[in-house]
Write a protein that holds these residues in place. Structure first.
Motif, PDB file in Angstrom:
ATOM      1  N   SER A 199       0.830  -1.199   0.000  1.00 39.60           N
ATOM      2  CA  SER A 199       0.000   0.000   0.000  1.00 39.60           C
ATOM      3  C   SER A 199       0.866   1.251   0.000  1.00 39.60           C
ATOM      4  CB  SER A 199      -0.928   0.000   1.218  1.00 39.60           C
ATOM      5  OG  SER A 199      -0.174  -0.068   2.411  1.00 39.60           O
ATOM      6  N   PHE A 205      -1.311  -1.289   5.635  1.00 38.94           N
ATOM      7  CA  PHE A 205      -2.651  -1.859   5.577  1.00 38.94           C
ATOM      8  C   PHE A 205      -2.537  -3.330   5.969  1.00 38.94           C
ATOM      9  CE2 PHE A 205      -6.348  -3.523   2.997  1.00 38.94           C
ATOM     10  CZ  PHE A 205      -7.323  -2.946   3.785  1.00 38.94           C
ATOM     11  N   TRP A 209      -0.079  -9.817   4.058  1.00 38.91           N
ATOM     12  CA  TRP A 209      -1.077 -10.035   3.015  1.00 38.91           C
ATOM     13  C   TRP A 209      -1.024 -11.510   2.639  1.00 38.91           C
ATOM     14  CZ3 TRP A 209      -0.843  -5.395  -0.970  1.00 38.91           C
ATOM     15  CH2 TRP A 209      -1.253  -4.225  -0.318  1.00 38.91           C
ATOM     16  N   ALA A 230      -5.251  -5.467   9.603  1.00 41.89           N
ATOM     17  CA  ALA A 230      -5.753  -4.178   9.122  1.00 41.89           C
ATOM     18  C   ALA A 230      -6.613  -3.531  10.207  1.00 41.89           C
ATOM     19  CB  ALA A 230      -6.557  -4.372   7.843  1.00 41.89           C
ATOM     20  N   GLN A 274      -4.789   1.728  -0.507  1.00 42.89           N
ATOM     21  CA  GLN A 274      -5.595   0.888   0.367  1.00 42.89           C
ATOM     22  C   GLN A 274      -7.053   1.325   0.410  1.00 42.89           C
ATOM     23  OE1 GLN A 274      -3.222   1.631   3.922  1.00 42.89           O
ATOM     24  NE2 GLN A 274      -5.000   2.550   4.932  1.00 42.89           N
ATOM     25  N   PHE A 277      -9.552  -0.792  -1.556  1.00 39.66           N
ATOM     26  CA  PHE A 277      -9.851  -2.156  -1.127  1.00 39.66           C
ATOM     27  C   PHE A 277     -11.354  -2.348  -0.992  1.00 39.66           C
ATOM     28  CE2 PHE A 277     -10.316  -5.468   2.203  1.00 39.66           C
ATOM     29  CZ  PHE A 277      -9.548  -6.478   1.633  1.00 39.66           C
TER      30      PHE A 277
END
Length: 507
Positions: A199, A205, A209, A230, A274, A277
């Motif tokens: 991000s 963020f 991931w 997050a 972000q 998203f």
């Protein structure tokens, strides 16, 4: 030995039309594919007996309705994956399944295993039929990751694009920033870093991931990730970990290839906003979705109806088994450019007789049992229907200014308010699940036009506005043989009794 799934259904909440292992845990979908007309759905699997560690379980089907359990074909049985055969994906190549996954290895000693002491080995095993697998090969190890990466690198998503192969890996940096690594290969065996993404905001963020994936729909590409850590919000990112996607202006390869530093960079390439998203699911239990294209060209998603790290939040009280998938969902784009999830058409074959909604069948009465608004029930103008267990309920043409609720037994309520919808457990059937909110602003229409609610013994899947938003949850009602549905939503109501999958060797 075959396992009778229906031996004590009231106490173990065995499912009628969702996959579940005979014993042990089912978690992340892995290696989804179709080969020679046969679908293969693998998943993270930890059997109770015989104890084999944490690896891949699997299922095979030719019609998505009749299923064969193929056991645990990939399990930790060698030095490169001795502490777990973790998640991965499959590619159909030369008439075989090329299955890539992360082999987890923990060194002996005093390590935290986050930043030291763990090897993340990307391994390949090839299968001609999804049942027998060949020798495991190391294709990428710790020395192939950028130096800014922690020991958490996993979940290879591999695909072929033109004459090139590509691999996405989820990662956590040493500074606790979630990112995606992208590798390229000419042959699926030798891999080199070709791009990264994280991000653009200064505040990460999420610290990791997980489960990266790619979807191609109507000429556009979307990057899927599960951001762990997050920041939580009142009406979004409400679960301990979440799942969603980033719409990309360019393709995944083109976007991530903007990383100029690659192995020499100080950190991953900041190229993802972000704020773009889009959360896939607003229910209590949805994580680690995996996507594949079947032989007919459909893009299909399968998600785990569960979450990691929820032990202190809520429970799943089934005894010898745990975990299930969503129904297989076909992905499409609506007019607003949003991804919609919808049960594949094969699931319609599970519908049995249609059950009419009538005022006389509405369960309950208007009144209250406490001081909170969740304790008040207004069943004025309600309609209802009763089902023998599973049901497929469709409510269409919901009025623009509609308010009201859909109630499942006295256990679970979906309520439409002025600016949001709420999913609320009103009994112990939630096993400490309480409330999830979905803002109407999450919908491109700004309001709810239709609902489809599919109820199994211990799952509830709600599809809003053609699946632009879903709410997936586990529930554990006291009575799984009778489902009483009441609705005060203004719209047309239809409902069908649901049949069952056929499990060839599991009951």
């Amino acid at each position: 030995m075959a396992i009778n799934y229906n031996s004590t259904p009231k106490h173990n909440w065995r499912l009628r039309f969702h996959l579940q292992v005979p014993t042990g845990n089912l978690t992340d979908p892995n290696g989804l594919c179709q080969l020679n007309g046969e679908y293969h759905f693998f998943h993270q699997y930890k059997p109770l007996w015989p104890a084999k560690g944490h690896g891949w379980g699997g299922w095979a089907s030719r019609d998505l309705l009749t299923w064969e359990f193929v056991g645990g074909p990939i399990m930790p049985d060698m030095p490169l994956d001795k502490d777990g055969s973790y998640s991965g994906s499959a590619v159909i190549h030369d008439g075989a399944l090329w299955c890539y996954y992360t082999g987890n290895v923990l060194a002996e000693g005093d390590y935290d295993y986050d930043f030291a002491g763990r090897d993340a080995n990307e391994l390949l095993s090839i299968s001609p039929d999804g049942r027998t697998f060949g020798k495991k090969q190391l294709v990428l190890g710790n020395d192939g990751y950028p130096s800014y990466c922690s020991n958490h690198v996993r979940d290879p998503k591999v695909w072929k694009q033109g004459s090139s192969w590509h691999m996405l890996l989820g990662a956590r940096t040493n500074s606790n920033r979630g990112c995606v690594l992208m590798y390229g290969s000419p042959d699926g065996l030798k891999w080199q870093l070709e791009g990264t993404a994280t991000s653009t905001a200064k505040t990460p963020f999420g610290y990791m991931w997980e489960c990266p994936n790619i979807a191609r729909l109507n000429g556009r590409e979307f990057l899927f990730v599960c951001p762990q850590g997050a920041p939580k919000r009142t009406t979004s990112l409400q679960n301990v970990h979440d799942a969603g996607y980033f719409p990309l202006a360019k393709g995944v390869v083109e976007t991530l290839s903007g990383d100029q530093g690659l192995m020499d960079a100080a950190g991953p390439y900041a190229c993802i906003d972000q704020d773009d998203f889009i959360e896939l699911d607003y229910g209590f239990d949805f994580y680690a979705p995996q996507i594949f294209e079947d032989e007919s060209g459909r893009t299909i998603l399968l998600g785990w109806m569960g979450l990691p790290d929820i032990e202190t939040q809520y429970e799943n009280p089934t005894r010898e088994w745990a975990g299930t998938f969503t129904m297989p969902r076909e992905l499409s784009l609506n007019e607003a450019g949003r991804i919609c999830q919808w049960p594949v058409h094969e699931m319609d074959a599970l519908r049995r007789e249609e059950i009419p909604f009538t005022a006389e069948a509405a369960a309950g009465a208007t009144g209250g049992v406490g001081s909170a608004r969740f304790d008040a029930f207004d069943l004025t103008d309600a309609v209802g229907a009763s089902f023998r267990g599973g049901a497929d309920i469709v409510i269409e043409d919901i009025a623009p200014d509609a308010r009201g609720s859909l109630r499942l037994n006295g256990d679970l309520e979906f309520t439409l308010l002025e600016s949001m919808a709420e999913l609320v457990f009103t009994s112990p059937a939630g096993q400490f699940r309480c409330l999830r909110r979905m803002p109407l602003s999450a919908l491109s229409a700004g309001r709810i036009r239709s609902l489809r609610v599919i109820v199994d013994s211990s799952t509830v899947e709600i599809y809003v506005n053609g699946g632009e938003v879903t709410l997936s949850s586990r529930w554990y009602p006291e009575n799984i043989d009778l489902l009483r549905v009441s609705s005060t939503l203004q719209g047309s109501h239809r409902g069908w009794q649901m049949g069952s999958f056929t499990f060839l060797n599991c009951g």
